[in-house]
Design a protein around this motif. Structure first.
Motif, PDB file in Angstrom:
ATOM      1  N   GLN A   1       0.830  -1.205   0.000  1.00 41.73           N
ATOM      2  CA  GLN A   1       0.000   0.000   0.000  1.00 41.73           C
ATOM      3  C   GLN A   1       0.858   1.246   0.000  1.00 41.73           C
ATOM      4  O   GLN A   1       0.585   2.209  -0.736  1.00 41.73           O
ATOM      5  CB  GLN A   1      -0.921   0.001   1.225  1.00 41.73           C
ATOM      6  CG  GLN A   1      -2.223  -0.763   1.045  1.00 41.73           C
ATOM      7  CD  GLN A   1      -3.141  -0.565   2.224  1.00 41.73           C
ATOM      8  OE1 GLN A   1      -2.726  -0.624   3.372  1.00 41.73           O
ATOM      9  NE2 GLN A   1      -4.398  -0.309   1.943  1.00 41.73           N
ATOM     10  N   ASN A   2       1.903   1.237   0.831  1.00 37.57           N
ATOM     11  CA  ASN A   2       2.794   2.396   0.888  1.00 37.57           C
ATOM     12  C   ASN A   2       3.476   2.629  -0.451  1.00 37.57           C
ATOM     13  O   ASN A   2       3.624   3.776  -0.902  1.00 37.57           O
ATOM     14  CB  ASN A   2       3.838   2.202   1.987  1.00 37.57           C
ATOM     15  CG  ASN A   2       3.232   2.263   3.377  1.00 37.57           C
ATOM     16  OD1 ASN A   2       2.175   2.872   3.575  1.00 37.57           O
ATOM     17  ND2 ASN A   2       3.874   1.633   4.346  1.00 37.57           N
ATOM     18  N   LEU A   3       3.908   1.532  -1.105  1.00 42.79           N
ATOM     19  CA  LEU A   3       4.540   1.672  -2.418  1.00 42.79           C
ATOM     20  C   LEU A   3       3.550   2.217  -3.439  1.00 42.79           C
ATOM     21  O   LEU A   3       3.898   3.061  -4.278  1.00 42.79           O
ATOM     22  CB  LEU A   3       5.089   0.320  -2.885  1.00 42.79           C
ATOM     23  CG  LEU A   3       6.337  -0.188  -2.172  1.00 42.79           C
ATOM     24  CD1 LEU A   3       6.682  -1.599  -2.645  1.00 42.79           C
ATOM     25  CD2 LEU A   3       7.513   0.756  -2.420  1.00 42.79           C
ATOM     26  N   ALA A   4       2.303   1.723  -3.374  1.00 37.70           N
ATOM     27  CA  ALA A   4       1.277   2.201  -4.303  1.00 37.70           C
ATOM     28  C   ALA A   4       1.006   3.683  -4.093  1.00 37.70           C
ATOM     29  O   ALA A   4       0.824   4.441  -5.053  1.00 37.70           O
ATOM     30  CB  ALA A   4      -0.011   1.395  -4.123  1.00 37.70           C
ATOM     31  N   ILE A   5       1.001   4.107  -2.829  1.00 36.80           N
ATOM     32  CA  ILE A   5       0.785   5.527  -2.539  1.00 36.80           C
ATOM     33  C   ILE A   5       1.949   6.353  -3.061  1.00 36.80           C
ATOM     34  O   ILE A   5       1.760   7.412  -3.675  1.00 36.80           O
ATOM     35  CB  ILE A   5       0.600   5.729  -1.021  1.00 36.80           C
ATOM     36  CG1 ILE A   5      -0.726   5.105  -0.558  1.00 36.80           C
ATOM     37  CG2 ILE A   5       0.644   7.209  -0.658  1.00 36.80           C
ATOM     38  CD1 ILE A   5      -0.891   5.075   0.941  1.00 36.80           C
ATOM     39  N   GLN A   6       3.169   5.874  -2.831  1.00 34.61           N
ATOM     40  CA  GLN A   6       4.344   6.609  -3.303  1.00 34.61           C
ATOM     41  C   GLN A   6       4.350   6.727  -4.827  1.00 34.61           C
ATOM     42  O   GLN A   6       4.729   7.753  -5.376  1.00 34.61           O
ATOM     43  CB  GLN A   6       5.620   5.924  -2.826  1.00 34.61           C
ATOM     44  CG  GLN A   6       5.841   6.006  -1.328  1.00 34.61           C
ATOM     45  CD  GLN A   6       7.051   5.207  -0.885  1.00 34.61           C
ATOM     46  OE1 GLN A   6       7.914   4.852  -1.699  1.00 34.61           O
ATOM     47  NE2 GLN A   6       7.133   4.915   0.399  1.00 34.61           N
ATOM     48  N   ALA A   7       3.923   5.654  -5.495  1.00 32.54           N
ATOM     49  CA  ALA A   7       3.910   5.668  -6.961  1.00 32.54           C
ATOM     50  C   ALA A   7       2.903   6.673  -7.503  1.00 32.54           C
ATOM     51  O   ALA A   7       3.036   7.125  -8.638  1.00 32.54           O
ATOM     52  CB  ALA A   7       3.582   4.275  -7.495  1.00 32.54           C
ATOM     53  N   ARG A   8       1.899   7.019  -6.706  1.00 30.88           N
ATOM     54  CA  ARG A   8       0.860   7.949  -7.150  1.00 30.88           C
ATOM     55  C   ARG A   8       1.002   9.325  -6.517  1.00 30.88           C
ATOM     56  O   ARG A   8       0.091  10.145  -6.622  1.00 30.88           O
ATOM     57  CB  ARG A   8      -0.527   7.372  -6.815  1.00 30.88           C
ATOM     58  CG  ARG A   8      -0.892   6.145  -7.627  1.00 30.88           C
ATOM     59  CD  ARG A   8      -2.133   5.474  -7.063  1.00 30.88           C
ATOM     60  NE  ARG A   8      -2.648   4.439  -7.945  1.00 30.88           N
ATOM     61  CZ  ARG A   8      -2.166   3.210  -8.014  1.00 30.88           C
ATOM     62  NH1 ARG A   8      -1.145   2.872  -7.246  1.00 30.88           N
ATOM     63  NH2 ARG A   8      -2.693   2.319  -8.838  1.00 30.88           N
ATOM     64  N   THR A   9       2.126   9.571  -5.842  1.00 32.37           N
ATOM     65  CA  THR A   9       2.310  10.826  -5.108  1.00 32.37           C
ATOM     66  C   THR A   9       3.483  11.605  -5.675  1.00 32.37           C
ATOM     67  O   THR A   9       4.552  11.047  -5.931  1.00 32.37           O
ATOM     68  CB  THR A   9       2.552  10.538  -3.618  1.00 32.37           C
ATOM     69  OG1 THR A   9       1.442   9.794  -3.092  1.00 32.37           O
ATOM     70  CG2 THR A   9       2.683  11.836  -2.831  1.00 32.37           C
TER      71      THR A   9
END
Length: 745
Positions: A315-323
């Motif tokens: 989830q954290n990686l997914a958030i970083q990829a979209r931030t």
């Protein structure tokens, strides 16, 4: 297609009689497949050893024909219970007639519900002769069955995407619900903001008669003894008549109301910390859990703890990829996903419409040029926080790139409402921003488009917002322009400007201005930078910033660059004849570096003008070099091999400028004006400029300082050992004839 255990199979996959015979031909237990009405469709060869029947003689008969009359109701009740378990093994005993003498033999039956049998039915019953199985063997079989269950539980999380995690969790919980005594399974996780509280994440009832009153949806260490122990990493075992539950008064009261007869809570532990708990309940008063169940649940808790940990990391990686890293806003990827969802909702009639805004900051380049890119990044971060604070819950703000922001105004029924909402966002920018002791007033140009049907796709919406934004820019900025499909020049302004630029490029109808590079010691010109200008028939003289971005966007910049190179080389030939140390500087764009024929084009331009290669220096920004570092290096090495100089422009404003000095075949660098502007007052800028000049001298690179505007800056650069500079103090960009006059021609 998946079976009841979540395993993946090809579409229309079914097990045939031949496959079943092959699978169960050497299994000691008898395997019987039935339809929903109990009619037998397949019997494995082991039926001979267990009951003495020929396998084919049983096919077509009803399974209940073989069961003792007194046990039929018991078996039907058991099948109904296990049917609700959707594939969980049973472990019940029943009396079945033997073939040889008609005697009644006690057998243990397990059931599995599956959709893989096709026309053979949905029920698989496994029969084993309990009189010939000792306790140790039965225990080994039970452990093997539980180990298999754990494998299936773990596999529920394999190749599960972040968005499908809850589905994988549900499948895993179903596996635990298959334990013989369980009627409900729930999984709880610790609230990271309040470690004393655990929240229910998943619950699955195995039976129709499951408890109707669950433990509180949120339990914490203040009101439940169970939570206190679990949060300390302890297991909790409770069972009716609750004599062992004196320390659990609230839990006992809840359990008694719900009809729960036993309860097992096992903590989930990861890296030594309790991250949650697995809780199993039962309403089967005559069935209790065994020690092997506790072992299975402990293993399951460990698997679930690891799955939650991995899910959080993903989830954290997914958030970083979209931030966006600079502003903390969503990036272009995240915005495109939200825009696609908005279009789907409008198309399905689930939304009244939405607005799409494109915000472009006015004259933001000056902030980067004067204060530096790091200061510009800080300003963007502050600006993003203001926009987020002013945004309503239905508004998404994302960073497109540079100083452009995208805004999605969801649930907006009209263009007027979209305008009102985006106006509230822009109003948040009115108070001055404070940066480095300076108060900065920032304005923005906004293009806004409204959509209330699905006839326009995402790309067209963005294009219209872009056109509207340029109209706002054309009004002088600090304005909001709403897309108007009925406007006569709707979309035409940008299209017309693009068409006019294409025509000007084809005709070579572009001018080149020259800003001199001067010796700081003598003040004489030692070179010049070629700067493109466009005399537009309607808008007048346009500098590069006003049309080069359009050329880059439309793929015209390579042609534009070739025109500037050839015109500049032709103009510089007589200047070089006067001074054999005179150097012409021409900017190179990323698109030009992608052209494998670029070295030949440069040599052609030099040959046509009669200008020697060493009289030309190509300037590249760090972003240009980073667009394709490997390809750029190969092209630049070819160019440098012919004697053409290479310079890195705006040195010090990027994240890896020093790395470029190491990798690229550079001959000079230009210190960015944002550092020069701080001289002589800024101690930091003095240190940066002095160290850059020292570094260049050590590496054998020539140095030019940009943006020299005061005599104090000039004197300090001389003290630091800088030899040449550009800036308004020394000379502004001039047409070819004026600059030639400066040289005495």
């Amino acid at each position: 297609m998946t079976d009841s255990k979540g395993a993946h199979f090809p579409e229309k996959f079914t097990l045939s009689v031949e496959a079943l015979t092959s699978l169960f031909g050497f299994v000691q237990e008898a395997v019987v497949c039935c339809r929903a009405d109990g009619v037998i469709t397949f019997v494995s060869p082991a039926i001979r050893a267990v009951l003495g029947y020929d396998p084919q003689s049983a096919v077509g008969r009803n399974i209940l024909d073989f069961v003792h009359p007194d046990d039929i109701d018991w078996m039907l009740e058991g099948l109904a219970r296990w049917e609700d378990r959707n594939g969980a093994p049973g472990g019940e005993e029943v009396r079945v007639r033997a073939a040889d003498d008609g005697a009644w033999l006690s057998v243990r039956y397990d059931t599995v519900m599956t959709d893989l049998l096709g026309s053979l039915g949905t029920l698989v019953i496994t029969l084993s002769d309990v009189t010939h199985v000792d306790d140790d063997t039965r225990l080994r079989q039970f452990r093997l069955m539980n180990e298999d269950r754990l494998v299936r539980l773990a596999s529920a999380f394999l190749q599960v995407s972040v968005d499908d995690f809850e589905k994988g969790l549900d499948n895993a919980v179903r596996e635990l619900a298959g334990l013989a005594w369980v009627t409900r399974v729930s999984v709880w996780t610790v609230d990271p903001m309040r470690p004393e509280r655990i929240n229910r994440r998943a619950v699955w009832s195995a039976l129709r008669g499951a408890p109707s009153i669950p433990l509180e949806p949120r339990i914490n260490a203040n009101n439940l003894r169970l939570a206190q122990l679990v949060l300390r990493g302890k297991e909790v075992h409770l069972s009716a008549p609750w004599d062992n539950a004196q320390d659990f008064p609230q839990e006992r009261a809840i359990a008694q109301m719900a009809g729960t007869t036993s309860l097992l809570a096992v903590p989930m532990i990861s890296d030594g910390y309790v991250t949650g708990a697995v809780m199993l309940e039962s309403t089967l008063g005559d069935v209790a859990y065994a020690a092997t169940h506790s072992t299975t649940v402990r293993s399951a808790a460990a698997i679930l703890a690891g799955a939650f940990e991995r899910h959080e990391a993903e989830q954290n990686l997914a958030i970083q990829a979209r931030t966006d890293r600079v502003t903390g806003l969503g990036n272009r990827w995240a915005f495109d996903e939200a825009l696609d969802r908005a279009l789907i909702q409008v198309s399905a009639g689930q939304s009244v419409g939405f607005g799409l805004g494109l915000i472009d900051l006015d004259r933001f380049k000056l902030v980067n040029d004067v204060l530096g890119h790091s200061a510009g990044d800080r300003l963007l971060a502050d600006l993003a926080q203001r926009l987020l604070a002013a945004a309503d819950p239905d508004t998404m703000v994302a960073r497109l790139g540079g100083d452009e922001m995208l805004v999605l105004l969801d649930n907006s029924p009209s263009a007027a409402e979209s305008h009102q909402r985006v106006q509230a966002l822009v109003a948040a920018l009115e108070p001055p921003f404070h940066l480095g002791g300076e108060a900065l007033v920032i304005t923005a140009s906004v293009g806004l488009v409204h959509a209330d049907d699905a006839s326009i796709d995402a790309e067209e919406l963005r294009r219209r917002a872009d056109v509207a934004m340029y109209r706002a820019k054309g009004r002088g900025g600090d304005a909001i322009e709403v897309d108007d499909p009925n406007r006569p020049d709707h979309g035409d302004q940008m299209l017309r400007l693009e068409s006019e630029l294409r025509s000007a490029i084809r005709a070579g109808d572009l001018d080149v201005y020259y800003q001199g590079e001067f010796s700081l010691a003598s003040g004489r010109p030692v070179g010049a930078e070629a700067l493109v200008r466009w005399h537009h028939p309607e808008h007048g003289l346009l500098n590069a910033a006003q049309f080069v971005p359009l050329a880059e966007e439309r793929g015209l910049v390579a042609q534009l660059g070739d025109i500037v190179l050839r015109k500049a080389c032709a103009a510089a030939a007589p200047w070089r004849a006067l001074d054999d140390e005179f150097v012409l500087r021409v900017n190179l764009a990323a698109d030009q570096l992608r052209n494998v024929d670029l070295p030949d084009q440069i040599l052609d331009a030099l040959g046509e003008a009669g200008l020697p290669p060493e009289a030309l220096c190509l300037e590249l920004t760090e972003s240009t070099l980073l667009a394709d570092p490997v390809g750029s290096q190969a092209i630049l090495e070819q160019i440098r091999a012919h004697g053409v100089g290479l310079a890195i422009d705006d040195f010090g404003t990027g994240y890896s400028s020093i790395l470029q000095l190491k990798l690229m075949p550079l001959t000079s660098l230009k210190i960015d004006r944002s550092f020069v502007s701080g001289l002589p007052g800024s101690e930091v800028d003095r240190a940066i400029v002095a160290s850059t000049i020292g570094l260049a001298d050590t590496l054998g690179l020539a140095v030019t300082a940009e943006g020299v505007e005061t005599e104090a800056q000039r004197r300090m650069l001389i003290d630091f050992g800088c030899c040449s500079a550009q800036g308004f103090l020394l000379g502004r960009p001039e047409p070819e004839d004026q600059f030639a006059g400066r040289l005495g021609l």
